[in-house]
Enzyme design. Structure first.
Site, PDB file in Angstrom:
ATOM      1  N   GLU A  20       3.772  -1.435  13.528  1.00  0.00           N
ATOM      2  CA  GLU A  20       5.960  -1.182  13.044  1.00  0.00           C
ATOM      3  C   GLU A  20       6.316  -1.254  14.266  1.00  0.00           C
ATOM      4  O   GLU A  20       5.845  -0.657  15.692  1.00  0.00           O
ATOM      5  CB  GLU A  20       5.607  -0.443  11.813  1.00  0.00           C
ATOM      6  CG  GLU A  20       4.285  -0.405  10.761  1.00  0.00           C
ATOM      7  CD  GLU A  20       5.133  -1.511  10.754  1.00  0.00           C
ATOM      8  OE1 GLU A  20       6.475  -2.105   9.890  1.00  0.00           O
ATOM      9  OE2 GLU A  20       4.218  -2.149   9.412  1.00  0.00           O
ATOM     10  N   GLY A  65      -2.223 -10.121   8.478  1.00  0.00           N
ATOM     11  CA  GLY A  65      -1.737 -11.475   8.833  1.00  0.00           C
ATOM     12  C   GLY A  65      -1.560 -12.329   7.917  1.00  0.00           C
ATOM     13  O   GLY A  65      -1.677 -11.626   6.697  1.00  0.00           O
ATOM     14  N   ASP A 107      -1.300   5.724   7.358  1.00  0.00           N
ATOM     15  CA  ASP A 107      -1.739   4.261   6.917  1.00  0.00           C
ATOM     16  C   ASP A 107      -3.213   4.568   6.770  1.00  0.00           C
ATOM     17  O   ASP A 107      -3.517   4.213   5.676  1.00  0.00           O
ATOM     18  CB  ASP A 107      -1.734   3.147   8.414  1.00  0.00           C
ATOM     19  CG  ASP A 107      -1.945   1.320   7.645  1.00  0.00           C
ATOM     20  OD1 ASP A 107      -1.361   1.292   6.649  1.00  0.00           O
ATOM     21  OD2 ASP A 107      -2.947   1.619   7.867  1.00  0.00           O
ATOM     22  N   GLY A 152      -6.260  -6.682   4.732  1.00  0.00           N
ATOM     23  CA  GLY A 152      -5.781  -7.821   4.222  1.00  0.00           C
ATOM     24  C   GLY A 152      -7.542  -9.103   3.651  1.00  0.00           C
ATOM     25  O   GLY A 152      -7.276  -8.879   2.368  1.00  0.00           O
ATOM     26  N   LYS A 209       1.105  -1.238   0.195  1.00  0.00           N
ATOM     27  CA  LYS A 209      -0.421   0.168   0.010  1.00  0.00           C
ATOM     28  C   LYS A 209       0.697   1.264  -0.021  1.00  0.00           C
ATOM     29  O   LYS A 209       0.266   2.233  -0.794  1.00  0.00           O
ATOM     30  CB  LYS A 209      -0.727  -0.464   0.933  1.00  0.00           C
ATOM     31  CG  LYS A 209      -1.398   1.240   1.090  1.00  0.00           C
ATOM     32  CD  LYS A 209      -2.271   1.530   3.233  1.00  0.00           C
ATOM     33  CE  LYS A 209      -0.503   1.023   3.217  1.00  0.00           C
ATOM     34  NZ  LYS A 209      -0.068   1.953   4.512  1.00  0.00           N
ATOM     35  N   GLU A 243      -5.325  -6.408  -4.010  1.00  0.00           N
ATOM     36  CA  GLU A 243      -6.017  -6.836  -3.899  1.00  0.00           C
ATOM     37  C   GLU A 243      -5.439  -6.653  -1.978  1.00  0.00           C
ATOM     38  O   GLU A 243      -6.574  -6.286  -1.054  1.00  0.00           O
ATOM     39  CB  GLU A 243      -7.091  -7.967  -3.587  1.00  0.00           C
ATOM     40  CG  GLU A 243      -8.119  -8.118  -2.571  1.00  0.00           C
ATOM     41  CD  GLU A 243      -8.831  -7.025  -3.392  1.00  0.00           C
ATOM     42  OE1 GLU A 243      -9.762  -7.579  -4.074  1.00  0.00           O
ATOM     43  OE2 GLU A 243      -9.434  -6.211  -2.443  1.00  0.00           O
ATOM     44  N   LYS A 245      -4.500   4.082   2.703  1.00  0.00           N
ATOM     45  CA  LYS A 245      -6.125   3.154   1.958  1.00  0.00           C
ATOM     46  C   LYS A 245      -6.894   4.221   1.504  1.00  0.00           C
ATOM     47  O   LYS A 245      -7.792   3.579   0.665  1.00  0.00           O
ATOM     48  CB  LYS A 245      -5.946   2.153   3.331  1.00  0.00           C
ATOM     49  CG  LYS A 245      -4.618   1.394   3.712  1.00  0.00           C
ATOM     50  CD  LYS A 245      -5.394   0.592   4.443  1.00  0.00           C
ATOM     51  CE  LYS A 245      -4.140   0.199   5.420  1.00  0.00           C
ATOM     52  NZ  LYS A 245      -4.144  -0.341   6.915  1.00  0.00           N
TER      53      LYS A 245
HETATM   54  N1  LIG Z   1       1.559  -8.361   7.261  1.00  0.00           N
HETATM   55  C1  LIG Z   1       0.472  -7.731   7.197  1.00  0.00           C
HETATM   56  O1  LIG Z   1       0.147  -8.847   7.774  1.00  0.00           O
HETATM   57  C2  LIG Z   1       0.487  -7.544   6.021  1.00  0.00           C
HETATM   58  C3  LIG Z   1      -0.961  -6.882   5.615  1.00  0.00           C
HETATM   59  C4  LIG Z   1      -1.490  -6.317   4.191  1.00  0.00           C
HETATM   60  C5  LIG Z   1      -0.272  -5.904   3.420  1.00  0.00           C
HETATM   61  N2  LIG Z   1       1.098  -6.418   3.963  1.00  0.00           N
HETATM   62  C6  LIG Z   1       2.095  -5.929   2.974  1.00  0.00           C
HETATM   63  O2  LIG Z   1       2.699  -6.742   2.245  1.00  0.00           O
HETATM   64  C7  LIG Z   1       4.134  -6.567   2.183  1.00  0.00           C
HETATM   65  C8  LIG Z   1       5.350  -6.636   3.012  1.00  0.00           C
HETATM   66  O3  LIG Z   1       4.830  -7.223   3.994  1.00  0.00           O
HETATM   67  P1  LIG Z   1       5.426  -8.583   5.169  1.00  0.00           P
HETATM   68  O4  LIG Z   1       4.654  -8.377   6.455  1.00  0.00           O
HETATM   69  O5  LIG Z   1       4.877 -10.187   4.121  1.00  0.00           O
HETATM   70  O6  LIG Z   1       6.875  -7.763   5.709  1.00  0.00           O
HETATM   71  P2  LIG Z   1       8.219  -9.108   6.247  1.00  0.00           P
HETATM   72  O7  LIG Z   1       7.482 -10.026   7.082  1.00  0.00           O
HETATM   73  O8  LIG Z   1       9.185  -8.003   6.382  1.00  0.00           O
HETATM   74  O9  LIG Z   1       8.715  -9.478   4.632  1.00  0.00           O
HETATM   75  C9  LIG Z   1       9.738  -8.938   3.803  1.00  0.00           C
HETATM   76  C10 LIG Z   1       9.787 -10.169   3.163  1.00  0.00           C
HETATM   77  O10 LIG Z   1      10.988 -10.160   2.092  1.00  0.00           O
HETATM   78  C11 LIG Z   1      12.190 -10.175   1.646  1.00  0.00           C
HETATM   79  N3  LIG Z   1      13.184  -8.755   1.848  1.00  0.00           N
HETATM   80  C12 LIG Z   1      13.068  -7.012   1.640  1.00  0.00           C
HETATM   81  N4  LIG Z   1      14.063  -6.937   1.449  1.00  0.00           N
HETATM   82  C13 LIG Z   1      14.175  -6.656   0.643  1.00  0.00           C
HETATM   83  C14 LIG Z   1      15.130  -6.813  -0.776  1.00  0.00           C
HETATM   84  N5  LIG Z   1      16.102  -5.856   0.029  1.00  0.00           N
HETATM   85  N6  LIG Z   1      15.755  -8.108  -0.828  1.00  0.00           N
HETATM   86  C15 LIG Z   1      15.244  -8.933  -0.626  1.00  0.00           C
HETATM   87  N7  LIG Z   1      14.470  -9.950  -0.155  1.00  0.00           N
HETATM   88  C16 LIG Z   1      13.827  -8.605   0.555  1.00  0.00           C
HETATM   89  C17 LIG Z   1      12.239 -10.149   3.360  1.00  0.00           C
HETATM   90  O11 LIG Z   1      13.542 -10.953   3.350  1.00  0.00           O
HETATM   91  P3  LIG Z   1      14.087 -12.001   4.588  1.00  0.00           P
HETATM   92  O12 LIG Z   1      13.046 -12.916   5.152  1.00  0.00           O
HETATM   93  O13 LIG Z   1      15.366 -12.770   4.086  1.00  0.00           O
HETATM   94  O14 LIG Z   1      14.358 -10.756   5.422  1.00  0.00           O
HETATM   95  C18 LIG Z   1      10.841 -10.836   3.238  1.00  0.00           C
HETATM   96  O15 LIG Z   1      11.023 -12.439   3.094  1.00  0.00           O
HETATM   97  C19 LIG Z   1       3.943  -5.105   2.849  1.00  0.00           C
HETATM   98  O16 LIG Z   1       4.157  -3.788   1.389  1.00  0.00           O
HETATM   99  C20 LIG Z   1       2.824  -4.981   3.576  1.00  0.00           C
HETATM  100  O17 LIG Z   1       2.633  -3.697   3.757  1.00  0.00           O
HETATM  101  C21 LIG Z   1       1.722  -7.393   5.045  1.00  0.00           C
END
Ligand SMILES: NC(=O)c1ccc[n+]([C@@H]2O[C@H](COP(=O)([O-])OP(=O)(O)OC[C@H]3O[C@@H](n4cnc5c(N)ncnc54)[C@H](OP(=O)(O)O)[C@@H]3O)[C@@H](O)[C@H]2O)c1
Length: 326
Positions: free
Chosen positions: A187, A297, A198, A132, A103, A127, A202
């Protein structure tokens, strides 16, 4: 059954959830939708991290290896804006369809990304970037395309909602915030959440989809100033406090507002507790609709990513069939 090859960028909370969800549902999707979805390569930073359910042979630290290697769809789940936007632009230039949950990136560079995708004739699914598991983008783009949307009112930030509902149960703001951080909702730097930014990002994306009209006024107030005493006082008067994001059609455009509001405890939005999200839509003809669910999640967000991937897969199959018939 057609094979759809996925280049996956990121294998964290959402990316890991996507891989696990696909593993459990791959056969169902193949038999029901005629699509065999295969992850061909996965970009990560740390090759040694334990990732249950993920084939280590697929992992790489090279984005080029994921994007340039033969694949149909690039799924961006690394987060952040700088690298993510470079990777997505590269994928689009190579003619890949793209799915993202990012986002922050769409708020910063959405128009540029959509323009590049339209020029190259590829799709961008997003989406998962808002609310989520709640299919709000699809609802606005397709389900409600036959109506004129008058107003959208929602609880769009799970962290703030978690904090406010914990404060209802007597926790201080700081303790509720720490609890949200421990649960992984907030965060490490929760400013974007608690300042309302945030939710405002959205809301802006939803308003663009729903109204297609210029923003006349935008106000953003977060929940940092809310104290337990404010909530106790509201509850004594049969009310409670929620961070409400509202977009409303006004003459010549749309007004956007994010603010903590006192609402009656029997209001539908007062019943949304913890990290859940809700979006209430008022259509001119359809009347009032309410979508409620998990706004974040691992698996809930992964369902939205997978649905986008499947929709792209179906579109590709339809195109291929049309070409074959012609
Ligand atoms: N978490 C939620 O519930 C949620 C909900 C809706 C949307 N989102 C969105 O989904 C996206 C991912 O969120 P997340 O919570 O899954 O994040 P996360 O847990 O921090 O995962 C990020 C992943 O990307 C990899 N990564 C990050 N920067 C990188 C780079 N420069 N080069 C290579 N690999 C890289 C990391 O590698 P490593 O594993 O090796 O560190 C990790 O596997 C974000 O845009 C977030 O806003 C998240």
């Amino acid at each position: 059954v057609r094979t759809l090859k996925i280049g996956l960028l990121g294998c964290g909370v959402v990316g890991g959830g996507f891989v696990r969800l696909l593993a459990s549902d791959r056969e169902r999707i193949a038999s029901r939708y005629g699509l065999d979805i295969e992850v061909t390569r996965i970009l990560v930073r740390d090759l040694d991290r334990l990732r249950p359910g993920v084939d280590p042979k697929l992992l790489t630290r090279s984005a080029i290896e994921v994007i340039d290697r033969e694949c149909d769809v690039v799924v961006e789940l690394i987060g952040g804006t700088a690298s993510a936007s470079c990777f997505i632009r590269r994928a689009i230039d190579l003619g890949r369809d793209v799915v993202t949950a990012n986002k922050a990136l769409l708020a910063e560079r959405g128009p540029e990304i959509f323009a590049a995708a339209a020029k190259r004739g590829v799709g961008v699914g997003f989406e998962a970037s808002i609310c989520g598991a709640i299919p709000i983008i699809r609802a606005l783009q397709r389900g409600l395309a036959g109506d004129t949307i008058e107003r959208i009112t929602g609880i769009l930030n799970g962290t703030c909602n978690y904090i406010l509902t914990r404060m209802e149960r007597g926790l201080s703001f700081d303790d509720a915030l720490s609890a949200a951080q421990e649960k992984g909702f907030a965060e490490a730097d929760p400013t974007l959440d608690i300042e309302g930014i945030d939710a405002a990002q959205k809301l802006q994306i939803l308003a663009e989809l729903a109204f297609d009209a210029p923003v006349r006024r935008q106000t953003v107030t977060g929940i940092r100033a809310i104290r337990t005493a404010d909530i106790e006082s509201a509850v004594r008067r049969g009310k409670t406090i929620r961070l409400i994001a509202e977009a409303q059609r006004v003459p010549g455009g749309v007004e956007l507002c994010v603010e903590p509001r006192e609402i009656a405890t029997d209001d539908a939005l007062a019943r949304i507790v913890d990290e859940n999200n809700a979006v209430q839509i008022r259509g001119r003809a359809a009347g009032e609709l309410l979508l409620v669910g998990k706004g974040a999640g691992s698996l809930p967000t992964a369902t939205a990513v997978l649905s986008d991937v499947m929709e792209i897969g179906s579109r590709r199959s339809a195109r291929a069939t049309a070409v074959a018939v012609a």
